[in-house]
Design a protein around this motif. Structure first.
Motif, PDB file in Angstrom:
ATOM      1  N   ARG A 159      91.044   9.781 -92.529  1.00 10.78           N
ATOM      2  CA  ARG A 159      90.118  10.929 -92.534  1.00 10.78           C
ATOM      3  C   ARG A 159      88.670  10.475 -92.687  1.00 10.78           C
ATOM      4  NH1 ARG A 159      92.706  15.323 -96.559  1.00 10.78           N
ATOM      5  NH2 ARG A 159      90.865  16.477 -95.879  1.00 10.78           N
ATOM      6  N   ASP A 160      88.392   9.252 -92.229  1.00 13.81           N
ATOM      7  CA  ASP A 160      87.037   8.732 -92.352  1.00 13.81           C
ATOM      8  C   ASP A 160      86.032   9.539 -91.537  1.00 13.81           C
ATOM      9  OD1 ASP A 160      87.718   6.820 -94.148  1.00 13.81           O
ATOM     10  OD2 ASP A 160      87.266   5.092 -92.884  1.00 13.81           O
ATOM     11  N   ALA A 165      81.085  12.550 -91.742  1.00 16.88           N
ATOM     12  CA  ALA A 165      80.328  13.765 -91.440  1.00 16.88           C
ATOM     13  C   ALA A 165      79.830  14.428 -92.715  1.00 16.88           C
ATOM     14  CB  ALA A 165      81.193  14.735 -90.634  1.00 16.88           C
ATOM     15  N   SER A 166      80.678  14.478 -93.738  1.00 14.61           N
ATOM     16  CA  SER A 166      80.307  15.131 -94.993  1.00 14.61           C
ATOM     17  C   SER A 166      79.209  14.362 -95.724  1.00 14.61           C
ATOM     18  CB  SER A 166      81.533  15.275 -95.902  1.00 14.61           C
ATOM     19  OG  SER A 166      82.505  16.114 -95.315  1.00 14.61           O
ATOM     20  N   THR A 182      72.224   4.903 -93.062  1.00 13.59           N
ATOM     21  CA  THR A 182      72.777   4.703 -94.405  1.00 13.59           C
ATOM     22  C   THR A 182      74.291   4.801 -94.370  1.00 13.59           C
ATOM     23  OG1 THR A 182      70.795   5.592 -95.454  1.00 13.59           O
ATOM     24  CG2 THR A 182      72.811   5.564 -96.773  1.00 13.59           C
ATOM     25  N   VAL A 183      74.808   5.805 -93.686  1.00  8.70           N
ATOM     26  CA  VAL A 183      76.253   5.985 -93.585  1.00  8.70           C
ATOM     27  C   VAL A 183      76.887   4.841 -92.800  1.00  8.70           C
ATOM     28  CG1 VAL A 183      78.069   7.454 -92.616  1.00  8.70           C
ATOM     29  CG2 VAL A 183      76.164   8.473 -93.867  1.00  8.70           C
ATOM     30  N   ALA A 184      76.206   4.399 -91.751  1.00  8.08           N
ATOM     31  CA  ALA A 184      76.735   3.294 -90.945  1.00  8.08           C
ATOM     32  C   ALA A 184      76.836   2.007 -91.754  1.00  8.08           C
ATOM     33  CB  ALA A 184      75.850   3.077 -89.721  1.00  8.08           C
ATOM     34  N   ASP A 185      75.958   1.862 -92.750  1.00  5.27           N
ATOM     35  CA  ASP A 185      75.940   0.626 -93.549  1.00  5.27           C
ATOM     36  C   ASP A 185      76.891   0.663 -94.739  1.00  5.27           C
ATOM     37  OD1 ASP A 185      74.035  -0.418 -91.864  1.00  5.27           O
ATOM     38  OD2 ASP A 185      72.334   0.123 -93.138  1.00  5.27           O
TER      39      ASP A 185
END
Length: 262
Positions: A159-160, A165-166, A182-185
């Protein structure tokens, strides 16, 4: 503050807190504000950066009443679940005033994440905490049948997409200049943590009771103990108490509607 927290832990298994409601009227007022749509206002109060304003919005009252009412054909536990999620959100602010905490969903029985917390340290994001919050008369059964399977799903990465997204949406509301990067890292395996919050009776109110309630947590979520959070609210009669609290919040909503017309 309407809720106080007392730290508790089971060595090498989990850490967390028990919650005590200190002022039901104040808690009901905050729940009413969230139901009306003023979660940002409540958040400022919880972060000690503001006071409850005297004014109210000109609308939102009918929808707020629906959130706190068990209508014909509705399930009581859907209303109770929403109220408990708001309580858990308030408790999360009491636990860490510097965290980013997603506001409660405005839909009863929403099937998504119950809650989401982003915690920070000197290096940036310390933890992304996935929350499961259950108002129940059968806490051990609920933990085993619903909470552990949810956590296991997130542990596999299945459920990544929902998590990414959240987290991105929550960071967009902060001062982060580039939430997508930031999320990608984020190193998801290292940063992912969990928080289970449940209502309990006297059976699970002691250290021994909490140990049995959360038994197996360290087998469902591996790694350091700080990946596993556990919270409890002790209630003699969970349905009666939540119903009374919802009624107090409804009174606050009705009063707010009257004041908005003045």
């Amino acid at each position: 503050m309407p809720i106080s927290i007392t730290p508790v832990a089971e060595k090498d298994c989990w850490s967390g807190s028990t919650w005590t409601v200190e002022d039901e009227d104040e808690l009901a007022e905050l729940i009413a504000r969230v139901a009306i749509g003023q979660s940002r206002t409540v958040e400022r109060i919880l972060q000690a950066t503001g006071d409850l304003p005297a004014s109210y919005p000109k609308g939102g009252f009918e929808g707020a009443r629906k959130l706190l009412t068990v209508g014909t054909g509705d399930k009581t536990y859907h209303r109770d679940g929403w109220v408990f999620q708001v309580i858990a959100w308030i408790a999360a602010h009491r636990f860490d005033e510097n965290a980013l905490i997603r506001s409660p969903q405005m839909i009863k029985a929403d099937k998504g994440l119950d809650g989401l917390i982003i915690e920070f340290d000197d290096d940036g994001i310390a933890h992304v905490v996935i929350c499961e919050e259950k108002a129940t008369e059968h806490p051990r059964q609920k933990v085993k049948s619903q909470v552990w399977p949810e956590f296991e799903q997130f542990e596999t990465g299945a459920r990544d997409n929902e998590l990414v997204a959240s987290v991105t949406s929550l960071l967009e509301k902060s001062d982060d200049p580039n939430p997508d990067q930031t999320v990608a890292d984020i190193l998801w395996k290292e940063k992912r943590a969990y928080r289970v919050a449940v209502t309990v009776g006297e059976k699970h109110a002691s250290p021994k009771g909490r140990k049995s309630l959360f038994k197996g947590y360290d087998h469902k979520v591996l790694g350091d103990v700080d990946r596993r959070r556990a919270e409890t609210l002790v209630l003699d009669d969970v349905r009666e108490w939540l119903d009374d609290l919802a009624k107090k919040a409804l009174v606050a909503i009705n009063d707010a509607e009257v004041k908005s017309l003045v």
